[in-house]
Design an enzyme around this catalytic site. Sequence first.
Site, mmCIF file in Angstrom:
data_model
loop_
_atom_site.group_PDB
_atom_site.id
_atom_site.type_symbol
_atom_site.label_atom_id
_atom_site.label_comp_id
_atom_site.label_asym_id
_atom_site.label_seq_id
_atom_site.Cartn_x
_atom_site.Cartn_y
_atom_site.Cartn_z
ATOM 1 N N GLY A 4 0.769 -1.246 0.000
ATOM 2 C CA GLY A 4 0.000 0.000 0.000
ATOM 3 C C GLY A 4 0.795 1.288 0.000
ATOM 4 C CG ASP A 45 -8.568 0.744 10.253
ATOM 5 O OD1 ASP A 45 -9.285 1.671 10.619
ATOM 6 O OD2 ASP A 45 -9.023 -0.362 9.927
ATOM 7 C CB THR A 46 -7.199 -1.596 14.496
ATOM 8 O OG1 THR A 46 -6.200 -2.404 13.869
ATOM 9 C CG2 THR A 46 -8.551 -1.867 13.855
ATOM 10 C CE LYS A 59 -10.170 4.233 7.462
ATOM 11 N NZ LYS A 59 -10.685 2.897 7.051
HETATM 12 P P1 5GP Z 1 -4.657 -1.824 10.986
HETATM 13 O O1 5GP Z 1 -6.112 -2.015 11.353
HETATM 14 O O2 5GP Z 1 -3.833 -2.984 11.439
HETATM 15 O O3 5GP Z 1 -4.133 -0.502 11.510
HETATM 16 O O4 5GP Z 1 -4.599 -1.754 9.412
HETATM 17 C C1 5GP Z 1 -4.505 -2.920 8.675
HETATM 18 C C2 5GP Z 1 -4.588 -2.731 7.207
HETATM 19 O O5 5GP Z 1 -5.956 -2.591 6.876
HETATM 20 C C3 5GP Z 1 -3.937 -1.524 6.556
HETATM 21 O O6 5GP Z 1 -2.554 -1.659 6.373
HETATM 22 C C4 5GP Z 1 -4.670 -1.521 5.236
HETATM 23 O O7 5GP Z 1 -4.074 -2.441 4.371
HETATM 24 C C5 5GP Z 1 -6.046 -1.983 5.620
HETATM 25 N N1 5GP Z 1 -6.994 -0.843 5.699
HETATM 26 C C6 5GP Z 1 -7.511 -0.253 6.790
HETATM 27 N N2 5GP Z 1 -8.379 0.726 6.465
HETATM 28 C C7 5GP Z 1 -8.401 0.752 5.108
HETATM 29 C C8 5GP Z 1 -9.106 1.560 4.135
HETATM 30 O O8 5GP Z 1 -9.893 2.459 4.432
HETATM 31 N N3 5GP Z 1 -8.866 1.276 2.824
HETATM 32 C C9 5GP Z 1 -8.011 0.288 2.408
HETATM 33 N N4 5GP Z 1 -7.847 0.115 1.109
HETATM 34 N N5 5GP Z 1 -7.325 -0.476 3.300
HETATM 35 C C10 5GP Z 1 -7.519 -0.248 4.626
#
Ligand code: 5GP
Length: 180
Positions: free
Chosen positions: A48, A106-107, A134
């Site tokens: 990404g 995100d999380t 986020k």
């Molecule tokens: P985490 O929840 O571990 O912080 O994020 C995990 C992964 O979820 C990110 O690296 C990304 O690949 C995916 N992700 C989270 N939110 C989004 C979003 O709004 N759009 C997209 N395309 N991927 C997301």
Amino acid sequence: MNEIQLHDKHFELFISSEEILTKVAALAKKIEADYEGKEILFLSILNGSFMFTSDLLKNIQKQLEVSFIKVSSYSGTSTTGRVDELIGLATSIKDKHIIVVEDIVDTGITIDKVITLLNASNPASISVCTFLYKPSAFKGNSVPQYIGFEIPNKFVVGYGLDYNQLGRNLAALYQLKETN
Ligand code: 5GP
Ligand code: MG
């Protein structure tokens, strides 16, 4: 293009390419100032963050290193179940100033794991530079030091981010339309 379709879903323009590039250049200048006199090894998390990494580093006018890594998780045979590892980390990070480059936090689960794994190799410092954050979804340990845009808890694509592998090449950021 104000509206696009990827697979079965419709997306609308959220942040323009111009706005993104302006913000990314400003982030680069901030990093440059904060790391004056220090050598940085950027670790870009694939897939990404490829586009963000490219634009960010083109705006940093100092010598630096960049390497690309992937995070994998798979079910191991141990009772703990999940095993995570970093793939592609060829260079030693010991005593180096690391900036992890992410597309989106995100999380915060992914970035927390990456930091834990990297810390085991004793770098001089680690910070996180993420294109998107986020805050309302975040449950991690530490908020990223460098953030391009704080966005609401909605699904976005473009500028490296995909929906089932499509949309990574879009120069702008698009948000899932409510009425799909
Ligand atoms: P985490 O929840 O571990 O912080 O994020 C995990 C992964 O979820 C990110 O690296 C990304 O690949 C995916 N992700 C989270 N939110 C989004 C979003 O709004 N759009 C997209 N395309 N991927 C997301
Ligand atoms: Mg990612």
